[in-house]
Design an enzyme around this catalytic site. Structure first.
Site, PDB file in Angstrom:
ATOM      1  N   GLU A 152       0.844  -1.185   0.000  1.00 36.68           N
ATOM      2  CA  GLU A 152       0.000   0.000   0.000  1.00 36.68           C
ATOM      3  C   GLU A 152       0.888   1.246   0.000  1.00 36.68           C
ATOM      4  O   GLU A 152       1.872   1.287   0.723  1.00 36.68           O
ATOM      5  CB  GLU A 152      -0.894  -0.031   1.257  1.00 36.68           C
ATOM      6  N   PHE A 153       0.516   2.248  -0.791  1.00 34.96           N
ATOM      7  CA  PHE A 153       1.342   3.460  -0.868  1.00 34.96           C
ATOM      8  C   PHE A 153       0.609   4.685  -0.334  1.00 34.96           C
ATOM      9  O   PHE A 153       0.998   5.818  -0.602  1.00 34.96           O
ATOM     10  CB  PHE A 153       1.807   3.693  -2.306  1.00 34.96           C
ATOM     11  N   CYS A 205       5.920   5.346   9.340  1.00 34.62           N
ATOM     12  CA  CYS A 205       6.432   4.613   8.185  1.00 34.62           C
ATOM     13  C   CYS A 205       7.901   4.873   7.908  1.00 34.62           C
ATOM     14  O   CYS A 205       8.714   3.948   7.959  1.00 34.62           O
ATOM     15  CB  CYS A 205       5.588   4.941   6.963  1.00 34.62           C
TER      16      CYS A 205
HETATM   17  C1  UGA Z   1       4.542   7.500   3.691  1.00 36.07           C
HETATM   18  C2  UGA Z   1       4.615   7.398   2.166  1.00 36.07           C
HETATM   19  O1  UGA Z   1       4.608   8.713   1.574  1.00 36.07           O
HETATM   20  C3  UGA Z   1       3.444   6.582   1.626  1.00 36.07           C
HETATM   21  O2  UGA Z   1       3.590   6.427   0.204  1.00 36.07           O
HETATM   22  C4  UGA Z   1       3.449   5.199   2.300  1.00 36.07           C
HETATM   23  O3  UGA Z   1       2.348   4.420   1.872  1.00 36.07           O
HETATM   24  C5  UGA Z   1       3.362   5.392   3.814  1.00 36.07           C
HETATM   25  O4  UGA Z   1       4.485   6.181   4.252  1.00 36.07           O
HETATM   26  C6  UGA Z   1       3.378   4.026   4.454  1.00 36.07           C
HETATM   27  O5  UGA Z   1       4.370   3.315   4.280  1.00 36.07           O
HETATM   28  O6  UGA Z   1       2.387   3.639   5.038  1.00 36.07           O
HETATM   29  P1  UGA Z   1       3.136   8.994   5.434  1.00 36.07           P
HETATM   30  O7  UGA Z   1       4.083   8.472   6.463  1.00 36.07           O
HETATM   31  O8  UGA Z   1       1.674   8.942   5.708  1.00 36.07           O
HETATM   32  O9  UGA Z   1       3.355   8.239   4.029  1.00 36.07           O
HETATM   33  O10 UGA Z   1       3.473  10.540   5.191  1.00 36.07           O
HETATM   34  P2  UGA Z   1       4.358  11.386   4.172  1.00 36.07           P
HETATM   35  O11 UGA Z   1       3.475  12.393   3.545  1.00 36.07           O
HETATM   36  O12 UGA Z   1       5.156  10.561   3.281  1.00 36.07           O
HETATM   37  O13 UGA Z   1       5.328  12.163   5.196  1.00 36.07           O
HETATM   38  C7  UGA Z   1       6.258  11.473   6.018  1.00 36.07           C
HETATM   39  C8  UGA Z   1       7.127  12.457   6.763  1.00 36.07           C
HETATM   40  O14 UGA Z   1       8.025  13.119   5.876  1.00 36.07           O
HETATM   41  C9  UGA Z   1       6.356  13.583   7.485  1.00 36.07           C
HETATM   42  O15 UGA Z   1       6.913  13.787   8.761  1.00 36.07           O
HETATM   43  C10 UGA Z   1       6.581  14.787   6.607  1.00 36.07           C
HETATM   44  O16 UGA Z   1       6.531  16.008   7.323  1.00 36.07           O
HETATM   45  C11 UGA Z   1       7.985  14.525   6.092  1.00 36.07           C
HETATM   46  N1  UGA Z   1       8.290  15.196   4.808  1.00 36.07           N
HETATM   47  C12 UGA Z   1       7.641  14.858   3.667  1.00 36.07           C
HETATM   48  C13 UGA Z   1       9.278  16.177   4.785  1.00 36.07           C
HETATM   49  O17 UGA Z   1       9.914  16.518   5.808  1.00 36.07           O
HETATM   50  N2  UGA Z   1       9.576  16.771   3.579  1.00 36.07           N
HETATM   51  C14 UGA Z   1       8.941  16.444   2.425  1.00 36.07           C
HETATM   52  O18 UGA Z   1       9.282  17.018   1.378  1.00 36.07           O
HETATM   53  C15 UGA Z   1       7.939  15.463   2.482  1.00 36.07           C
END
Ligand code: UGA
Length: 435
Positions: free
Chosen positions: A151-152, A260
């Site tokens: 799942e993504f 994640c």
């Molecule tokens: C992540 C992946 O993006 C999903 O594709 C995956 O399905 C999911 O993990 C999982 O394995 O279940 P998620 O953890 O919900 O999703 O959130 P993200 O939007 O990816 O953000 C993760 C972290 O990275 C957050 O703390 C966010 O603030 C940080 N982030 C994200 C940054 O610091 N910079 C960015 O440019 C993007």
């Protein structure tokens, strides 16, 4: 189709509700009786935009049901998704005890052919073990298939991510499994990538690790920008226009968190170790992230000179916007550091305060951003909720003891903040660093 989803967590519940909305008959199983009882009445166990409506519609239209009984689910359904947790063990590797348990239970109840699909993020070769476990515990020699369908979805945009994914990955070892899963996903009209099971499992860990690497990369660049008087936002924009690089996940900040990325990076390092490969690159990704969180807290400390006895207002606690999830939220590291230095912290988050209070018992939770700013020596932005982007800054300035904002998510325009009379300290924007 008749589908069951084992595990009513962030992945299982949304996945099940979406399948039901696509017209399938879905039963969601969880051994947490309280959670299941709540769901039957339409009470969501966590916040996810749009989920409540989706679940209520599924219940109303009798396509979505909930149970604690594995037997009931295995009996009724042809495709069984395993979406239970794979938490991190103290050693860093994924704990697969829940997956094994479910596999055994499926085997014990199997009444005929079933397709068992791994949805949880699992180490490569878990499929092989699930197959082995089911075969070992089968009561009667019924045929079955195991498949991987990682799942993504992202928290906060989970429904959209399931309904309109960039791709669907299915790892299969039989034509029958391939046919069932392609039929299930065909209506979404998106590319379906069919692979062997091990490759599908790896696609998931490699994708999350790669995205974490992008974030750590830009965070490392942000450190250089600060020292060299450059602006990481401009650098990310200039890099991101190259389609080979892409602008997304190049937002510098206070580090990545959530259940994640930190866990999957750690697990991927361990998986590699198991296969005799030292994945040094991923170790660096993890270390840069730890450094970035500490460096953000130190930025606040530096801006205040002495932290002891100061009050700090924090906007945003969840690991990202649109969720109440506090797991591995960078805000925890920052707040614990500042409290350790003797600060009093008052905070506001639109959704996560209830969860946050359990982890941060000394933080005073506020009713809105203005209350968090009242009497504070500094306002810290830890999560980029949309509602923080447009605040009444004249009011904020009056409420703060000194007009100081340290922004861990770069949500404001430095020139505007300066004009409004703030000492504004963003991440990696050396040109705009106020000292
Ligand atoms: C992540 C992946 O993006 C999903 O594709 C995956 O399905 C999911 O993990 C999982 O394995 O279940 P998620 O953890 O919900 O999703 O959130 P993200 O939007 O990816 O953000 C993760 C972290 O990275 C957050 O703390 C966010 O603030 C940080 N982030 C994200 C940054 O610091 N910079 C960015 O440019 C993007």
């Amino acid at each position: 189709m008749e589908i069951s989803v084992i595990g009513a967590g962030h992945v299982g519940l949304v996945t099940g509700a979406c399948f039901a909305d696509l017209g399938h008959r879905v039963v969601i199983v969880d051994n947490d009786a309280k959670r299941i009882a709540g769901l039957k009445k339409g009470a969501m166990p966590y916040y996810e935009p749009g989920l409540e409506e989706l679940v209520l519609r599924g219940i109303r239209e009798k396509r979505l049901t909930f149970t604690t009984s594995m037997k009931e689910a295995v009996d009724k359904t042809t495709i069984i998704f395993i979406a239970v947790g794979t938490p991190q063990k103290a050693t860093g590797e994924a704990d697969l005890a829940y997956v094994e348990n479910v596999a055994r239970s499926i085997a014990e109840h199997l009444p005929g052919y079933r397709l068992i699909v791994e949805k949880s993020t699992v180490p490569v070769q878990t499929g092989k073990w699930v197959h082995h476990t089911i075969k070992t515990y089968l009561k009667k020699k019924h045929p079955f298939d195991v498949a991987s369908n990682p799942e993504f979805l992202r928290e906060g945009s989970a429904i959209q991510d399931i309904m309109k994914p960039d791709r669907v990955v299915i790892g299969v070892e039989s034509e029958r499994a391939k046919k069932l899963l392609t039929e299930l996903y065909k209506p979404l009209g998106v590319p379906i990538v069919v692979t062997d099971i091990a490759s599908a499992e790896l696609i998931k860990h490699a994708s999350n690790s790669f995205l974490s690497m992008k974030i750590s990369f830009i965070n490392a660049v942000s450190q250089i920008c600060e020292r060299a008087g450059a602006d990481v936002e401009q650098v990310a924009h200039g890099m991101g226009l190259d389609p080979r690089i892409g602008r997304s996940f190049l937002n510098a900040g206070a580090g990545y968190g959530g259940f994640c990325f930190p866990k999957d990076v750690e697990a991927f390092i361990k998986i590699s170790e198991t296969f005799g490969y030292d994945f040094e690159l991923m170790k660096a990704v993890r270390n840069v992230n730890e450094h970035q969180k500490r460096s953000f807290a130190q930025k606040v400390q530096k801006a205040l000179w002495v932290v002891r006895g100061k009050t700090i207002g924090v906007l945003g606690l969840a690991f990202k916007p649109n969720t109440d999830d506090m797991r591995y939220a960078p805000a925890i590291d920052v707040i614990e550091y500042l409290e350790g230095e003797g600060a009093a912290v008052q905070a506001f988050d639109p959704q996560a305060m209830h969860e946050a209070q359990k982890l941060l018992p000394n933080v005073k939770m506020c009713k809105d951003p203005y209350e968090a700013a009242r009497g504070a020596d500094c306002l810290v932005i830890a999560t980029e909720w949309n509602e923080f982007k447009e605040l009444n800054f004249t009011r904020i300035k009056k409420l703060l003891k000194q007009p100081l904002i340290v922004d861990g998510r770069n949500i404001y325009d430095p020139d505007r903040m300066k004009k409004l009379g703030f000492r504004y300290i963003p991440i990696g924007r050396g040109r705009h660093e106020a000292h």
